[in-house]
Design an enzyme around this catalytic site. Structure first.
Site, PDB file in Angstrom:
ATOM      1  N   LYS A  33      27.037  44.036  38.297  1.00 19.39           N
ATOM      2  CA  LYS A  33      27.322  42.895  39.162  1.00 19.39           C
ATOM      3  C   LYS A  33      27.253  43.279  40.636  1.00 19.39           C
ATOM      4  O   LYS A  33      26.759  42.505  41.449  1.00 19.39           O
ATOM      5  CB  LYS A  33      28.666  42.307  38.768  1.00 19.39           C
ATOM      6  CG  LYS A  33      29.706  42.450  39.797  1.00 19.39           C
ATOM      7  CD  LYS A  33      31.063  42.241  39.319  1.00 19.39           C
ATOM      8  CE  LYS A  33      31.826  43.380  39.968  1.00 19.39           C
ATOM      9  NZ  LYS A  33      33.212  43.148  40.145  1.00 19.39           N
ATOM     10  N   THR A  34      27.703  44.474  40.989  1.00 17.52           N
ATOM     11  CA  THR A  34      27.632  44.883  42.389  1.00 17.52           C
ATOM     12  C   THR A  34      26.172  44.939  42.825  1.00 17.52           C
ATOM     13  O   THR A  34      25.808  44.538  43.929  1.00 17.52           O
ATOM     14  CB  THR A  34      28.275  46.264  42.580  1.00 17.52           C
ATOM     15  OG1 THR A  34      29.554  46.247  41.970  1.00 17.52           O
ATOM     16  CG2 THR A  34      28.425  46.601  44.042  1.00 17.52           C
TER      17      THR A  34
ATOM     18  N   ASP B 220      33.613  38.036  45.382  1.00 23.08           N
ATOM     19  CA  ASP B 220      33.610  39.005  44.287  1.00 23.08           C
ATOM     20  C   ASP B 220      34.996  39.008  43.633  1.00 23.08           C
ATOM     21  O   ASP B 220      35.971  38.610  44.250  1.00 23.08           O
ATOM     22  CB  ASP B 220      33.284  40.391  44.854  1.00 23.08           C
ATOM     23  CG  ASP B 220      32.885  41.365  43.762  1.00 23.08           C
ATOM     24  OD1 ASP B 220      32.755  40.915  42.602  1.00 23.08           O
ATOM     25  OD2 ASP B 220      32.697  42.548  44.065  1.00 23.08           O
ATOM     26  N   GLU B 221      35.083  39.475  42.415  1.00 24.11           N
ATOM     27  CA  GLU B 221      36.358  39.541  41.675  1.00 24.11           C
ATOM     28  C   GLU B 221      37.070  38.185  41.721  1.00 24.11           C
ATOM     29  O   GLU B 221      38.268  38.100  41.982  1.00 24.11           O
ATOM     30  CB  GLU B 221      37.273  40.625  42.270  1.00 24.11           C
ATOM     31  CG  GLU B 221      36.638  41.983  42.407  1.00 24.11           C
ATOM     32  CD  GLU B 221      36.567  42.762  41.100  1.00 24.11           C
ATOM     33  OE1 GLU B 221      36.828  42.171  40.033  1.00 24.11           O
ATOM     34  OE2 GLU B 221      36.231  43.959  41.155  1.00 24.11           O
TER      35      GLU B 221
ATOM     36  N   GLN C 243      38.788  40.729  32.967  1.00 21.52           N
ATOM     37  CA  GLN C 243      39.295  41.769  33.851  1.00 21.52           C
ATOM     38  C   GLN C 243      40.314  41.228  34.848  1.00 21.52           C
ATOM     39  O   GLN C 243      40.558  41.829  35.885  1.00 21.52           O
ATOM     40  CB  GLN C 243      38.141  42.437  34.596  1.00 21.52           C
ATOM     41  CG  GLN C 243      37.223  43.212  33.670  1.00 21.52           C
ATOM     42  CD  GLN C 243      36.175  43.991  34.431  1.00 21.52           C
ATOM     43  OE1 GLN C 243      36.472  44.948  35.107  1.00 21.52           O
ATOM     44  NE2 GLN C 243      34.937  43.539  34.324  1.00 21.52           N
TER      45      GLN C 243
ATOM     46  N   ARG D  93      35.967  51.769  32.205  1.00 23.65           N
ATOM     47  CA  ARG D  93      35.616  52.653  33.330  1.00 23.65           C
ATOM     48  C   ARG D  93      34.765  53.822  32.857  1.00 23.65           C
ATOM     49  O   ARG D  93      34.121  54.497  33.649  1.00 23.65           O
ATOM     50  CB  ARG D  93      36.861  53.221  34.018  1.00 23.65           C
ATOM     51  CG  ARG D  93      37.812  52.237  34.711  1.00 23.65           C
ATOM     52  CD  ARG D  93      37.132  51.281  35.593  1.00 23.65           C
ATOM     53  NE  ARG D  93      36.870  50.034  34.854  1.00 23.65           N
ATOM     54  CZ  ARG D  93      36.035  49.100  35.249  1.00 23.65           C
ATOM     55  NH1 ARG D  93      35.365  49.266  36.355  1.00 23.65           N
ATOM     56  NH2 ARG D  93      35.842  47.998  34.542  1.00 23.65           N
TER      57      ARG D  93
END
Length: 762
Positions: free
Chosen positions: A41-42, A232-233, A263, A618
DNA sequence: GGGACATAAGTTTTT
DNA sequence: CTTATGTCCC
């Protein structure tokens, strides 16, 4: 971490999959990207911004909001690699930093000056403590922490102090909690912040909302300025943040939100998953793109993560998958104690490093609470493995740092009450609490800012305290002159550190702590020098530096550039957005992870599960879990049992040794805990029923947690682990009550346990 | 007003 | 166990 340098822009499109490319190339109009963990996504966000700029969009007209300074720094870096220095002009940063910037520009509309201070949580709580004291309220019923959280929660829902007081539902709530004065405290707190020309973290968002609500021309300006808005987020934004972005994008309607409901781990701070649903309502023409392929982790890791999150009821429809290799199974490490856990994890890192020729930076140890780091530090040090800890007590929260920063803050803003309280008697000038209180009284009686009283102390006081206060005032005035002369932040700070006597006092302290404090202050000064020397910062005033520093978080510590080959240790919350080849998730014990507090206060097992999901995802290649059977805590040995989360991971993905298998399967010996959560009062009509360890975690409807009951001596109760018992004694102390319960265990043994903090039912 | 000492209370995650 | 607050005395 993958390299994403874009040398030729035609190339990067070819490296993307179908939905990723669609997201990058999406033209005008609202877009929602639901991006699973590790789905790139980044990368998509970065390429999208680069793509916009290459197609002629002015970087000044792009607003990109991220969650951490680190994330925005990295994104800016990557975009710069693609489109060059133009990337610097993008409005990019955290919600708090971007809107602090806007509030500084527009401060006068709200009656603030552009030099307003930002109160951190400590400042806020300290101010609240003073107010609680001034109101003569009992600080045992009105705990600064609780009051602060109520106020913060209200602000995040855009409820002002007046709204708060006039809202019957909230008032009924406070009444029930026996804290009906919170509204008044809120009101006074807000007034005092305003008088101090200060905003707390929540105010930065709250006041931005007020600004855009009450001053349409200001809103108009920014609505037209920002042609593209990106968030974002998104799953971690609260209502206040959402409303700001909604307003800002109301004109151009080019808003892109990226998030993953799986998340969402900040509901405790007011984050609201419903924002995702509201987004579809507010922008009915929204296009939704799902990024479901995970490129980061092995399929064992992805599947394990999915098996955990599948148990949650509240979630959007999404299937994450990977085409990566199966990879190693997840190791489960059982330790007898927290120290052994440290040793076993450190040894595992050492061996894996040797066998696979890996570097320290390939490893991360993730835990639920900061306090867990100790045993790992010791073990890693013994094996000579370098590590770094992110979080814990942040550099900027150390006393000596906050002291100097308070001087700087007060120099810039003499109305800053909290900074004043910190420095008025530092170093010791013989000005005590009584004098400070007198000054405060004189200020409020004459309706003046504290500084007015201090600067003209002769009119308000007499006697021996006058001389030191006058000296203090002269000192601050001399600092102020330097600011007015336009000296840069570094020159002024270095001068203040010297002349205030802070450096001298620390220098004269020859203890180990004193030395390290001295070094810390020097490091802060170096940091300020870097800030001044950096080309990226145009504004080199003290005020600008303070703005940048007050929104730094523990993830933004000054990094040792030459030395980043270290094992990283941090909480799972701080690990969001990061990835490591090998990850250890440690302390997987019941009541630790999932956190006992989270379950008791918010009863939100699902958020804990999402946190576990974040931790698992992660890892790129190799994941390990560990837990300890006992833990040293608050000077005692606490017995622990394995976390339910261990049992929730599908067995097919675990590498469990025979010994650990046995430990997980056998009936665990009852640990001596005293949490009312485990105590169940049996409804009189219900027949008795044996409680199995499995069902113990999910109380059926036949049982009601005892903390909604008012227990009395003689009541029959059932404990999830110890079985049936009888209340033999009740101790009542205010709203707190403690029940002593006698259990009859198998083999005619009896066990006496006390259960604290039972809430009285009204 | 301030230092020395004693007692009590708090321990989740963070912008 | 740590940290904050309270009490005594100079």
């Amino acid at each position: 971490m993958e390299e994403h340098t874009i040398s030729n822009h035609k190339d990067y499109l070819s490296t993307l999959n179908e939905p990723q490319r669609a997201a990058v190339l999406h033209g005008e109009g609202p877009l929602m990207i639901i991006a699973g963990a590790g789905s790139g996504k980044t990368r998509v966000l970065t390429y999208r911004i680069a793509h916009l700029i290459e197609n002629g969009v002015d970087p000044f007209r792009i607003l990109s909001l991220t969650f951490t300074n680190k994330a925005s720094g990295e994104m800016r870096h990557r975009i710069e690699a693609a489109v060059g220095t133009e990337a610097r002009n993008i409005w990019m940063g955290t919600f708090h930093s971007v809107f602090a910037k806007i509030l500084r520009i527009e401060a006068r509309y709200l009656g603030y000056t552009s030099d307003f201070s930002i109160y951190d949580t400590d400042d806020s709580k300290s101010l609240l403590r003073s107010i609680i004291k001034e109101f003569n309220l009992d600080d045992k019923t009105y705990k600064a922490n609780v009051v602060f959280n109520r106020i913060s929660g209200a602000k995040n829902r855009l409820i002002s102090a007046d709204d708060y007081i006039n809202n019957p539902v909230i008032q009924a709530d406070d009444d029930a909690a026996k804290m009906k004065e919170i509204g008044r405290l809120y009101k006074t707190y807000a007034t005092r912040c305003f008088q101090a020309n200060a905003m707390d973290f929540d105010d930065l968002l709250f006041n931005t909302n007020i600004l855009f609500r009450d001053f349409p021309d200001v809103l108009y300006k920014y609505q037209h300025k920002f042609k593209h808005v990106m968030v974002d987020e998104f799953q971690d934004t609260n209502v206040s943040q959402y409303l700001i972005t909604r307003k800002l994008s109301a004109v151009h309607r080019n808003i892109v939100v990226v998030g993953d409901d799986a998340q969402s781990i900040y509901a405790f701070r007011g984050a609201n998953i419903e924002n995702i649903l509201n987004f579809e309502k507010d922008f009915p023409d929204v296009k939704t793109i799902k990024l479901e392929q995970n490129y980061r982790s092995t399929s064992n890791i992805v599947n394990a993560a999915n098996s955990v999150i599948a148990r949650n009821k509240a979630q959007l429809e999404k299937t994450t998958f990977t085409q990566n290799e199966e990879g190693a199974l997840i190791d489960v490490i059982k330790a007898g104690s927290d120290n052994e856990e440290g040793r076993l994890v450190a040894t595992a890192i050492f061996e894996e490093k040797m066998q696979k020729a890996l570097r320290n930076e390939n490893f991360a140890i993730l835990y639920r609470t900061n306090a867990q780091s100790r045993s790992f530090e010791e073990a890693l040090r013994k094996l000579g493995i370098k590590y770094r800890i992110i979080g814990g007590q942040s550099f900027y929260q150390r006393k000596e740092i906050k002291d100097l920063l308070a001087y700087l803050r007060f120099t810039v803003n003499q109305r800053d009450e909290e900074a004043f309280k910190r420095i008025i008697n530092l170093p010791k000038r013989g000005i005590g609490d009584t004098t400070v209180a007198k000054i405060a009284v004189a200020a409020s009686e004459n309706n003046l800012p504290i500084w007015e009283v201090v600067a003209n102390i002769g009119q308000y006081a007499s006697g021996r305290t006058i001389a030191p206060i006058e000296q203090f005032a002269t000192l601050i005035k001399s600092f102020k002159i330097q600011v007015e002369e336009g000296k840069d932040a570094y020159k002024i700070s270095a001068h203040i550190a010297k002349t205030s006597g802070i450096l001298r006092e620390l220098y004269e302290d020859k203890t180990v702590e004193g030395l390290s404090r001295y070094e810390n202050v020097q490091e802060l000064l170096n940091g300020i020098k870097e800030f001044v020397d950096s080309e990226a910062n145009e504004d080199k005033t003290l005020s600008a530096f303070l703005q940048s520093v007050s929104l730094l978080t523990n993830a933004d510590e000054p990094d040792d550039n030459n030395d980043h080959d270290r094992v990283t240790m941090m909480t799972i919350h701080s690990a969001k957005g990061l990835e490591f080849r090998n990850v250890f998730i440690v302390g997987l014990e019941e009541d630790l992870f999932p956190s006992q507090m989270m379950l008791e206060n918010r009863q939100d097992l699902e958020e804990e599960r999402r946190l576990f999901y974040v931790a698992i995802t992660r890892a790129e290649k190799k994941l390990s879990f560990s837990y300890a059977e006992s833990r040293y805590q608050w000077g005692r040995i606490k017995m622990c049992e394995p976390s339910r989360f261990l049992l929730e991971v599908d067995n097919r993905f675990l590498n469990v040794s025979k010994m650990v298998q046995n430990a997980l399967e056998r009936d665990t010996t009852p640990p001596v805990t005293s949490f009312a959560r485990n105590l169940i009062q049996r409804k009189p009509s219900e027949p008795a029923r044996a409680v199995s360890p499995q069902s113990a975690h999910t109380p059926s409807t036949d049982f009601v947690p005892s903390d909604t009951f008012d227990l009395a001596e003689g009541d029959k109760v059932e404990h999830l682990k110890f079985g049936f018992g009888e209340v033999v004694k009740m101790d009542v102390n205010g709203t707190d009550r403690k029940a002593t319960v006698k259990f009859n265990l198998v083999g005619e043994k009896t066990l006496l346990l006390s259960f604290a903090k039972l809430r009285i039912l009204k």
